[in-house]
Design an enzyme around this catalytic site. Structure first.
Site, PDB file in Angstrom:
ATOM      1  CE1 TYR A   1      54.480  78.322  47.329  1.00  9.05           C
ATOM      2  CE2 TYR A   1      56.590  79.187  48.061  1.00  9.05           C
ATOM      3  CZ  TYR A   1      55.362  78.628  48.348  1.00  9.05           C
ATOM      4  OH  TYR A   1      55.026  78.373  49.647  1.00  9.05           O
TER       5      TYR A   1
ATOM      6  CE  LYS B   1      39.635  49.391  41.633  1.00 10.58           C
ATOM      7  NZ  LYS B   1      38.759  48.658  40.730  1.00 10.58           N
TER       8      LYS B   1
ATOM      9  CD  GLU C   1      37.317  50.784  43.782  1.00  9.43           C
ATOM     10  OE1 GLU C   1      37.029  51.660  42.945  1.00  9.43           O
ATOM     11  OE2 GLU C   1      37.009  49.584  43.633  1.00  9.43           O
ATOM     12  CG  ASP C   2      37.789  47.968  47.118  1.00 10.20           C
ATOM     13  OD1 ASP C   2      36.949  47.915  46.193  1.00 10.20           O
ATOM     14  OD2 ASP C   2      38.905  47.441  47.026  1.00 10.20           O
TER      15      ASP C   2
ATOM     16  CG  ASN D   1      37.770  40.724  41.193  1.00  6.47           C
ATOM     17  OD1 ASN D   1      37.942  39.901  40.325  1.00  6.47           O
ATOM     18  ND2 ASN D   1      37.127  41.862  40.990  1.00  6.47           N
TER      19      ASN D   1
ATOM     20  CG  ASN E   1      35.451  47.821  39.052  1.00  7.04           C
ATOM     21  OD1 ASN E   1      36.649  47.627  38.847  1.00  7.04           O
ATOM     22  ND2 ASN E   1      34.897  47.708  40.252  1.00  7.04           N
TER      23      ASN E   1
END
Ligand SMILES: O=C([O-])CC(=O)C(=O)O
Ligand SMILES: [Mg+2]
Length: 412
Positions: free
Chosen positions: A38, A93, A135-136, A285, A317
């Site tokens: 830092y 995922k 996704e989706d 699914n 997938n």
């Protein structure tokens, strides 16, 4: 409450909520550690990156970091349940990225007003990541969103439900047709579902040799035909006026059924009407268009696949996205092109022909996995997937000119 339901809820709730956490990769114990990590030490990589953005790959976690991004408009086959409800799937995922390919992935659930708002949000944060897995996201919006983001982002953008599903479907289907003694160009194909996965599956099958005029794509209003006035997005590209109007009519003498729609939409009579030695991939699914048990009751000559891990031939997938991103990240690909997708298809397809290591059979809970009707596609826990698929994808990225790095030594 069913036993599985309670187990699944407990799995997500205990011992800590959720499925992922962040881990430090550098010591942070002493004052000197913090001086480096830092202030003031962190200023040095800041200045390096300000001078050359590529240095972010050297001094930050970017190179191995993927964002899993959704708006929750098409969660699995469950529908439009909103961004927050999608979070368990996106964390899932991320779990799979890490477990199967060592990739750090973080879920991002986006609330937005319209496509432009979503695209802007993702584009504005894209440089933080080595890649973006969409996704989706429901069709037809997903096509516009993916196209725009590929255009404006400097890292690979990949809509998993389109191309991940398509790659695994194509690999499994080529193998299943081989076993059934049929060829893709001759196959009569029914695709139930004209959303993200359906369109991408059929596009990739055509790229692999299927004939557009042999494909019957069906949405909730029937076969995609020219007299319909409700065809949006990519659907018009799949108009087929050669006869059938309904699912049942299309299933007459069909060689292949690909289901990417919803549960229990296919009847015993539909399956009975198919050609000899059919291939049935019912991939909705979590519940397939027709169960393997019912298919088995109707006919014994079918090869059956589903999206689930509790039946043979899991067409999901998960067999693609961790390994495909591994390959793309390892050569710092700018995008994921058709050459890379076809390389993944071939790698998956050929791996299923190889003898299966004993530990993979044990993990799958079976004793005899050999290339055949109940084994047309590798199992997700096969450790060979990572080197084989990632290498094929990385190599294809290099040869097609989208890689920023040469092939790493371990792939040679
Ligand atoms: O999550 C899965 O099992 C496969 C997938 O992407 C989906 O169904 O949307
Ligand atoms: Mg999905």
């Amino acid at each position: 409450m069913s036993e599985l339901r309670q187990q699944a809820l407990d799995y997500h709730a205990f011992p800590v909520p959720g499925k992922i956490a962040i881990q430090l990769t550098k010591p942070a114990e002493t004052a000197h550690d913090l001086t480096l990590a830092y202030s003031p030490g962190v200023a040095e990589p800041v200045l390096e990156i300000a001078a050359n953005p590529d240095e972010a790959y050297r001094y930050t976690a970017k190179a191995n970091l993927v964002a899993v991004i959704t708006n929750g408009t098409a969660i699995l086959g469950l529908g439009n349940l909103g961004p927050l409800a999608a979070k368990p799937v996106m964390e899932g995922k991320a779990l799979l990225f890490k477990r199967f390919a060592g990739i750090d992935a973080i879920d991002i659930e986006v609330s937005h007003r319209d496509n432009d708002d979503f695209i802007r949000t993702v584009a504005n944060i894209a440089d933080s990541f080595g890649g973006i897995n969409l996704e989706d996201i429901k069709a037809p919006e997903c096509f516009v969103i993916e196209r725009a983001l590929i255009e404006c982002c400097d890292v690979p953008v990949f809509h998993d439900d389109q191309h991940g599903t398509a790659i695994v479907t194509a690999a499994g289907l080529l193998n299943a047709l081989e076993i059934q003694g049929k060829s893709l160009p001759d196959a009569r194909i029914v695709c139930l579902g004209a959303g993200a996965a359906g369109i991408a599956c059929m596009d990739l099958l055509i790229a692999c040799g299927a004939r557009r005029e042999h494909i019957f794509m069906i949405d909730r209003h029937g076969v995609i035909r020219s007299e319909r006035t409700d065809l949006n997005g990519e659907k018009p590209r799949f108009i087929n006026d050669s006869g059938p109007r309904t699912l049942h009519e299309a299933m007459q003498q069909a060689d292949v059924f690909v289901g990417v729609s919803g549960p229990d939409l296919v009847s015993d009579a539909d399956v009975a009407a198919m050609a000899p030695r059919p291939v049935i991939f019912a991939c909705s699914n979590p519940d397939p268009e027709i169960s393997p048990e019912r298919v088995r009751d109707v006919r014994s000559d079918a090869i059956m696949g589903t999206g689930r891990s509790d039946y043979p031939n899991q067409i999901n997938n998960v067999l693609c996205f961790p390994f495909l991103f591994r390959g793309a990240l390892d050569v710092r690909a700018r995008r994921i092109n058709t050459e890379m997708k076809k390389a993944a298809v071939d790698a998956l397809r050929l791996l299923a022909h190889q003898p299966v290591p004993i530990e993979v059979q044990a993990a799958a809970g079976v004793t005899d996995l050999t290339f055949g009707p109940d084994y047309v596609i590798p199992k997700p826990m096969d450790p060979r997937l990572l080197p084989v698929v990632a290498r094929a994808v990385a190599q294809a990225a290099v040869s097609s000119g989208v890689a920023r790095l040469s092939l790493p030594d371990r792939y040679r």
